[in-house]
Write a protein that holds these residues in place. Sequence first.
Motif, mmCIF file in Angstrom:
data_model
loop_
_atom_site.group_PDB
_atom_site.id
_atom_site.type_symbol
_atom_site.label_atom_id
_atom_site.label_comp_id
_atom_site.label_asym_id
_atom_site.label_seq_id
_atom_site.Cartn_x
_atom_site.Cartn_y
_atom_site.Cartn_z
ATOM 1 N N LEU A 296 9.247 1.889 -87.848
ATOM 2 C CA LEU A 296 8.496 3.085 -87.461
ATOM 3 C C LEU A 296 8.252 3.121 -85.953
ATOM 4 O O LEU A 296 7.977 2.093 -85.335
ATOM 5 N N THR A 297 8.353 4.324 -85.383
ATOM 6 C CA THR A 297 8.041 4.487 -83.968
ATOM 7 C C THR A 297 6.518 4.533 -83.801
ATOM 8 O O THR A 297 5.789 4.652 -84.786
ATOM 9 N N VAL A 298 6.089 4.491 -82.546
ATOM 10 C CA VAL A 298 4.643 4.556 -82.268
ATOM 11 C C VAL A 298 4.071 5.875 -82.796
ATOM 12 O O VAL A 298 2.975 5.907 -83.373
ATOM 13 N N GLU A 299 4.829 6.964 -82.649
ATOM 14 C CA GLU A 299 4.350 8.271 -83.133
ATOM 15 C C GLU A 299 4.170 8.248 -84.650
ATOM 16 O O GLU A 299 3.209 8.771 -85.186
ATOM 17 N N MET A 300 5.140 7.645 -85.315
ATOM 18 C CA MET A 300 5.053 7.571 -86.778
ATOM 19 C C MET A 300 3.849 6.715 -87.198
ATOM 20 O O MET A 300 3.113 7.066 -88.113
ATOM 21 N N GLU A 301 3.686 5.608 -86.490
ATOM 22 C CA GLU A 301 2.554 4.728 -86.783
ATOM 23 C C GLU A 301 1.238 5.496 -86.646
ATOM 24 O O GLU A 301 0.383 5.450 -87.534
ATOM 25 N N GLU A 302 1.130 6.233 -85.533
ATOM 26 C CA GLU A 302 -0.122 6.956 -85.288
ATOM 27 C C GLU A 302 -0.357 8.036 -86.326
ATOM 28 O O GLU A 302 -1.471 8.253 -86.784
ATOM 29 N N LYS A 303 0.711 8.688 -86.694
ATOM 30 C CA LYS A 303 0.579 9.758 -87.693
ATOM 31 C C LYS A 303 0.096 9.184 -89.030
ATOM 32 O O LYS A 303 -0.818 9.713 -89.657
ATOM 33 N N CYS A 304 0.705 8.096 -89.439
ATOM 34 C CA CYS A 304 0.343 7.491 -90.715
ATOM 35 C C CYS A 304 -1.106 6.985 -90.686
ATOM 36 O O CYS A 304 -1.873 7.182 -91.623
ATOM 37 N N ASP A 305 -1.474 6.374 -89.563
ATOM 38 C CA ASP A 305 -2.845 5.866 -89.428
ATOM 39 C C ASP A 305 -3.862 7.002 -89.485
ATOM 40 O O ASP A 305 -4.956 6.841 -90.029
ATOM 41 N N ARG A 306 -3.468 8.151 -88.912
ATOM 42 C CA ARG A 306 -4.380 9.313 -88.944
ATOM 43 C C ARG A 306 -4.622 9.771 -90.376
ATOM 44 O O ARG A 306 -5.745 10.027 -90.784
ATOM 45 N N VAL A 307 -3.535 9.873 -91.121
ATOM 46 C CA VAL A 307 -3.680 10.301 -92.526
ATOM 47 C C VAL A 307 -4.537 9.300 -93.296
ATOM 48 O O VAL A 307 -5.441 9.672 -94.041
ATOM 49 N N THR A 308 -4.277 8.018 -93.075
ATOM 50 C CA THR A 308 -5.030 6.974 -93.770
ATOM 51 C C THR A 308 -6.508 7.063 -93.430
ATOM 52 O O THR A 308 -7.369 7.004 -94.313
ATOM 53 N N GLU A 309 -6.792 7.244 -92.158
ATOM 54 C CA GLU A 309 -8.186 7.354 -91.710
ATOM 55 C C GLU A 309 -8.854 8.566 -92.368
ATOM 56 O O GLU A 309 -9.948 8.463 -92.914
ATOM 57 N N GLU A 310 -8.157 9.698 -92.331
ATOM 58 C CA GLU A 310 -8.718 10.917 -92.935
ATOM 59 C C GLU A 310 -9.007 10.746 -94.416
ATOM 60 O O GLU A 310 -10.043 11.121 -94.924
ATOM 61 N N LYS A 311 -8.043 10.154 -95.116
ATOM 62 C CA LYS A 311 -8.157 10.069 -96.580
ATOM 63 C C LYS A 311 -9.105 8.968 -97.031
ATOM 64 O O LYS A 311 -9.797 9.125 -98.040
ATOM 65 N N PHE A 312 -9.083 7.833 -96.326
ATOM 66 C CA PHE A 312 -9.820 6.667 -96.825
ATOM 67 C C PHE A 312 -11.194 6.468 -96.187
ATOM 68 O O PHE A 312 -12.015 5.740 -96.730
ATOM 69 N N HIS A 313 -11.401 7.097 -95.043
ATOM 70 C CA HIS A 313 -12.606 6.840 -94.262
ATOM 71 C C HIS A 313 -13.886 6.943 -95.099
ATOM 72 O O HIS A 313 -14.664 5.998 -95.203
ATOM 73 N N THR A 314 -14.085 8.108 -95.723
ATOM 74 C CA THR A 314 -15.358 8.301 -96.432
ATOM 75 C C THR A 314 -15.462 7.421 -97.669
ATOM 76 O O THR A 314 -16.553 7.144 -98.140
ATOM 77 N N ALA A 315 -14.325 6.963 -98.177
ATOM 78 C CA ALA A 315 -14.360 6.125 -99.375
ATOM 79 C C ALA A 315 -14.572 4.646 -99.019
ATOM 80 O O ALA A 315 -14.735 3.809 -99.898
ATOM 81 N N GLY A 316 -14.567 4.343 -97.719
ATOM 82 C CA GLY A 316 -14.815 2.968 -97.308
ATOM 83 C C GLY A 316 -13.648 2.033 -97.560
ATOM 84 O O GLY A 316 -13.839 0.821 -97.685
ATOM 85 N N LEU A 317 -12.453 2.580 -97.611
ATOM 86 C CA LEU A 317 -11.271 1.743 -97.847
ATOM 87 C C LEU A 317 -10.514 1.595 -96.530
ATOM 88 O O LEU A 317 -10.225 2.580 -95.858
ATOM 89 N N LYS A 318 -10.201 0.366 -96.162
ATOM 90 C CA LYS A 318 -9.576 0.135 -94.854
ATOM 91 C C LYS A 318 -8.228 -0.552 -94.978
ATOM 92 O O LYS A 318 -8.031 -1.390 -95.847
ATOM 93 N N PHE A 319 -7.331 -0.200 -94.045
ATOM 94 C CA PHE A 319 -6.055 -0.920 -93.929
ATOM 95 C C PHE A 319 -5.794 -1.271 -92.483
ATOM 96 O O PHE A 319 -6.124 -0.540 -91.595
#
Length: 319
Positions: A296-319
């Motif tokens: 994955l490129t840096v852009e792809m990494e950032e995009k995936c991390d953004r989705v993960t943060e959005e989806k998991f943040h309020t549920a308290g799940l971290k990666f």
Amino acid sequence: ENLQEDELIQEVGDDISSLPTAEGWLSHYQGFWIPTQRMHGVIATQKYFQAHENDILLATTPKVGTTWFKAILFALVNRVRYLNPQQHPLLTNNPHALLPYLEGELFMNKNEVPDLTHLTSPRLFATHLSYLSLPKSVKDSTCKIVSLCRNPKDTFVSLWHFENKVSALFGTKVPDTIEESFDNFCRGVSLYGPFWDHVLSYWKESLEKPQKVFFLKYEEMKEQPTTHLKRLAEFLGCSFSPEEEEKGRVNDIINLCSFNNLSKLEVNAKGNTAIFGVDNTSYFRQGEVGDWKNYLTVEMEEKCDRVTEEKFHTAGLKF
Ligand code: A3P
């Protein structure tokens, strides 16, 4: 239960043809993208599977380590039956052959509802369904659910390799580039996706009902296998006794089921052995944490991390 062939096909078939589709091989059902050819199995599982009180269900989204945990669960639960390490069934069977899929295998037959009476107790099953789509009898009974998940970037890279390998076989369409495939994954259009919603469905349930749902990350198991195998045994009501621990039974299972051990066995290493039409070698690629960095490129990494943060943040799940 034997239904008339026509009856079963029609009962299940009617529900399938009206579903939205994507990529030519996925159907949207109860919030998730499921291979259309599996839909019969999904609906038949929901309609006809009767959970027993002491069943154990392995619930995963694909490529998070299902094969590994099929082996672990089988070895753990049957450890008293197979004390001789030279004759363990995992030495001669791919883990998928020892722990069957509900919707992808047992309930795929369009002509009949499977007879499961010959299975020994506790029965072990696997499913790729989200918690929301599990059969009612699973939710209502005391049966236990073991849910495994994995870092989304590694899951995607594993899926990308797997889909490229099997696409020819199933005639499924895989995007030409990894970028396109990644975009689909991030917007939820992937095998049993959206990945994040799938993981969340079990994560939430494990918080509400810790006696029913055991939730574990691939990375945690890689890092501290002894700790987590013992926790898993405790959750399943088959804790290791002090004598077993002394005899090294915990490590025996970890070693038996390790990537290095399983992937080198003839049954898993030779291209001519297959389950579900998929070459056994396809389930063992690298088995490492962090391989996404090679793809994955840096852009792809950032995009995936953004989705993960959005989806998991309020549920308290971290990666
Ligand atoms: P990689 O493609 O990253 O190597 P699933 O079983 O859900 O399809 O997941 C497959 C992934 O689990 C693959 O990841 C595979 O190599 C890895 N895997 C298979 N057996 C394993 C084991 N015994 N220990 C750790 N990882 C394993």
